[in-house]
Enzyme design. Structure first.
Site, PDB file in Angstrom:
ATOM      1  N   GLU A 122      -3.379   9.907 -22.767  1.00  0.00           N
ATOM      2  CA  GLU A 122      -2.893  11.275 -22.067  1.00  0.00           C
ATOM      3  C   GLU A 122      -3.709  11.905 -21.242  1.00  0.00           C
ATOM      4  OE1 GLU A 122      -0.146  12.736 -21.990  1.00  0.00           O
ATOM      5  OE2 GLU A 122       0.914  10.831 -23.233  1.00  0.00           O
ATOM      6  N   GLY A 149     -10.406   9.443 -10.345  1.00  0.00           N
ATOM      7  CA  GLY A 149     -10.506  11.102  -9.531  1.00  0.00           C
ATOM      8  C   GLY A 149     -10.164  11.953 -10.694  1.00  0.00           C
ATOM      9  N   TYR A 175       1.190  20.856 -22.774  1.00  0.00           N
ATOM     10  CA  TYR A 175       1.682  19.744 -22.563  1.00  0.00           C
ATOM     11  C   TYR A 175       1.036  18.747 -23.523  1.00  0.00           C
ATOM     12  CZ  TYR A 175       2.551  14.978 -21.297  1.00  0.00           C
ATOM     13  OH  TYR A 175       2.673  13.565 -21.283  1.00  0.00           O
ATOM     14  N   ASP A 215       6.139  17.731 -19.158  1.00  0.00           N
ATOM     15  CA  ASP A 215       5.431  17.583 -18.166  1.00  0.00           C
ATOM     16  C   ASP A 215       6.412  17.590 -16.681  1.00  0.00           C
ATOM     17  OD1 ASP A 215       6.918  15.209 -18.326  1.00  0.00           O
ATOM     18  OD2 ASP A 215       5.441  13.871 -18.189  1.00  0.00           O
ATOM     19  N   CYS A 233      22.019   8.334 -11.226  1.00  0.00           N
ATOM     20  CA  CYS A 233      22.942   9.122 -12.224  1.00  0.00           C
ATOM     21  C   CYS A 233      24.061   7.868 -12.782  1.00  0.00           C
ATOM     22  CB  CYS A 233      23.609  10.372 -11.424  1.00  0.00           C
ATOM     23  SG  CYS A 233      22.540  11.257 -10.798  1.00  0.00           S
TER      24      CYS A 233
HETATM   25  S1  SF4 Z   1      23.063  12.174 -14.647  1.00  0.00           S
HETATM   26 FE1  SF4 Z   1      21.436  12.033 -12.880  1.00  0.00          FE
HETATM   27  S2  SF4 Z   1      20.511  14.260 -12.990  1.00  0.00           S
HETATM   28 FE2  SF4 Z   1      21.635  13.978 -14.720  1.00  0.00          FE
HETATM   29  S3  SF4 Z   1      19.909  13.398 -15.910  1.00  0.00           S
HETATM   30 FE3  SF4 Z   1      20.772  11.663 -15.527  1.00  0.00          FE
HETATM   31  S4  SF4 Z   1      19.926  10.778 -13.705  1.00  0.00           S
HETATM   32 FE4  SF4 Z   1      19.252  12.889 -14.065  1.00  0.00          FE
END
Ligand code: SF4
Length: 348
Positions: A52, A96, A135, A153, A215
């Site tokens: 982490e 770094g 976090y 995060d 998506c």
């Molecule tokens: S549908 Fe698209 S925008 Fe929504 S959580 Fe999944 S990848 Fe992300």
């Protein structure tokens, strides 16, 4: 619309039934798709603590070889607590933000002194360790102890802001509070934090990526309210990049090179070519540009005579061992590699 929070300014979170659906689809997806990472294979509290710290501001692929080397050299928390600082910085060299390495060692020392060598599982106690914020405390509690604790995060903030179609900046106090609220809404009732948080984080790393989110491949697409996911998360205005100059001296004798040890938070304990107050008058022997927070630093190296006497923090290093054995910031290591290989070590 499957989440209660549709528009930006709402304080609503996820409905329990929606949260349950997201959690279970994410878990199923992660069990098939999740990457095998060395700190996931054996999530001991010490391995999780080290990973982490390394993963703060650094990508997984970069961290893996550093993590493996580290665990070989310092396999137990007690080894880290007792190691010379030069060893710690040398193992960290190239990652770094060296204050992380010093904080990690101080955290190990605090655990040895105040917690009988056992890393605590309670986020409130974890936050008392140097370098452990909200976090990291949530992540360590989840990954090492399987507790149902939220950890937000940048990846998770991005995913949550999209799933909830949250339109306000996530880097304001209000936005931060809202995203943490969403993260808490999604948690399993008790335990199971390791799988849940890993899955959420992995979705942000592999599918719900910053540019062009995938998506169509997303396991929680049916739950997601994002209309223009590429526009989210919203952020406040960025700080302008500030240009800075850094000048350093190339001072050699008999195949030895002079370095100066740094003090202070930024690079304390590291060795650099001795700094100059202003640009040298001779030719620039080496030049490189590197980023540091919101700065863009131009480092230029000039030949200079050896100071008489040497400064308290200055020391001669032999050409053959200086790069292998010394903790050096990346820009200065690059300068040494180039100048030593170009025969500049023979200058006097
Ligand atoms: S549908 Fe698209 S925008 Fe929504 S959580 Fe999944 S990848 Fe992300």
């Amino acid at each position: 619309m499957s989440v209660t929070q549709e528009l930006s300014d709402s304080d609503c979170g996820f409905e329990p039934s929606v949260a349950e659906g997201i959690r279970s689809r994410l878990a199923d997806w992660f069990l098939v798709t999740g990457r095998e990472l060395p700190w996931r294979e054996n999530p001991s509290p010490y391995a999780v603590l080290v990973s982490e710290f390394m993963l703060q501001q650094t990508q997984v692929v970069t961290v893996i070889p550093y993590f493996l080397r580290w665990m070989e050299a310092l396999p137990q928390l007690a080894d880290l607590a007792a190691a010379p600082e030069s060893t710690v910085l040398h193992l960290w060299q190239g990652l770094g933000y060296y204050s992380r390495a010093r904080n990690l060692q101080r955290a190990a020392q605090v655990v040895m002194e105040q917690f009988q060598g056992r890393i605590p599982s309670d986020p409130a106690l974890l936050k008392t360790l140097p370098g452990v914020g909200a976090y990291s405390a949530g992540a360590i509690a989840s990954f090492a102890f399987d507790r149902a604790e939220a950890a937000v995060d940048a990846n998770i903030a991005r995913v949550l802001s999209r799933v909830a179609n949250y339109q306000l900046p996530v880097d304001t106090p209000k936005g931060t509070r809202h995203i943490w609220r969403l993260a808490n809404d999604l948690l399993p009732a008790a335990g199971g934090g390791r799988l849940h948080t890993s899955a959420l984080m992995e979705l942000g790393a592999l599918v719900c990526v910053a540019k062009n989110p995938r998506c169509l491949e997303c396991p929680i697409q049916r739950d997601c309210a994002a209309v223009e996911p590429g526009q989210l998360p919203r952020k406040g205005p960025r700080r302008a990049t500030v240009k800075m100059d850094e000048w350093a001296a190339w001072i050699v004798r008999d195949s030895e090179v002079l370095l100066e040890q740094q003090h202070g938070r930024r690079a304390g304990g590291m060795w650099k070519l001795p700094p100059l107050q202003e640009a040298g008058t001779g030719p620039v022997l080496f030049e490189t540009v590197y980023p540091f927070t919101h700065h863009k630093v131009t480092l230029r190296i000039f030949e200079a005579p050896a100071p008489e006497p040497l400064g308290e923090s200055q020391r001669w290093f032999t050409r053959d061992s200086v790069i292998a054995d010394t903790a050096l910031p990346t820009a200065h290591r690059k300068a040494l590699q180039v100048l030593l290989n170009s025969g500049k070590a023979a200058l006097s």
